[in-house]
Structure formats: C-alpha cells, structure tokens
Design a protein around this motif. Sequence first.
Motif: not given
Length: 88
Positions: A17-27
């Motif tokens: 999912r695009p939201g998860v792919r954007r959020f994963a590097p931040f985490v």
Amino acid sequence: MAQPSPDHKARQPFLARPGVRRFAPFVLITAVALVFIFENRSDVEIRLLVPIVTMPLWGALLIAWALGMLACVFTVRRRASRHSRQPK
C-alpha cells in the motif's frame, strides 16, 4: 458459493500500500535515531548563545531530533497545501 464481480478489486498486500511504503522509512529511521540518542548518556556542556548548560547528551540529541521532526512536518504540510491550490 458467490463469485466476486469482475470489477471487484483484489486487496493489496499490506506492505504494497502506498501509505505504508511512505511510512516505513520514517519508522526505520526514527527507530535507529532513538537507539542512537538513548545510547549516548554522558553529560556534555552546551553553549546556548550566552549561557553554558550542562545536560545529558541524549537530552540534547532528543531536542535536536524533535526540532528536525517539526521542521519536516511544517515543510511537508506547506508543500502539500501549495500543490493542492487550483490555478486561476
């Protein structure tokens, strides 16, 4: 057994999912930064323009990290609002 209609979209895997792919590097970066911050526990002297303050290094690093996160949030929010404006 009921067949799904042909226009029914298949569910995307969670990590695709695009939201998860954007959020994963931040985490990931946040986790590494917090480990680095809390491993540095020695006291340091920090000059704040005029006064010299003695505080734990993890506190100074945590303050710097939080200020960086605030700057990132304001930048992303400003960029998003600039892109959402309609041309006249």
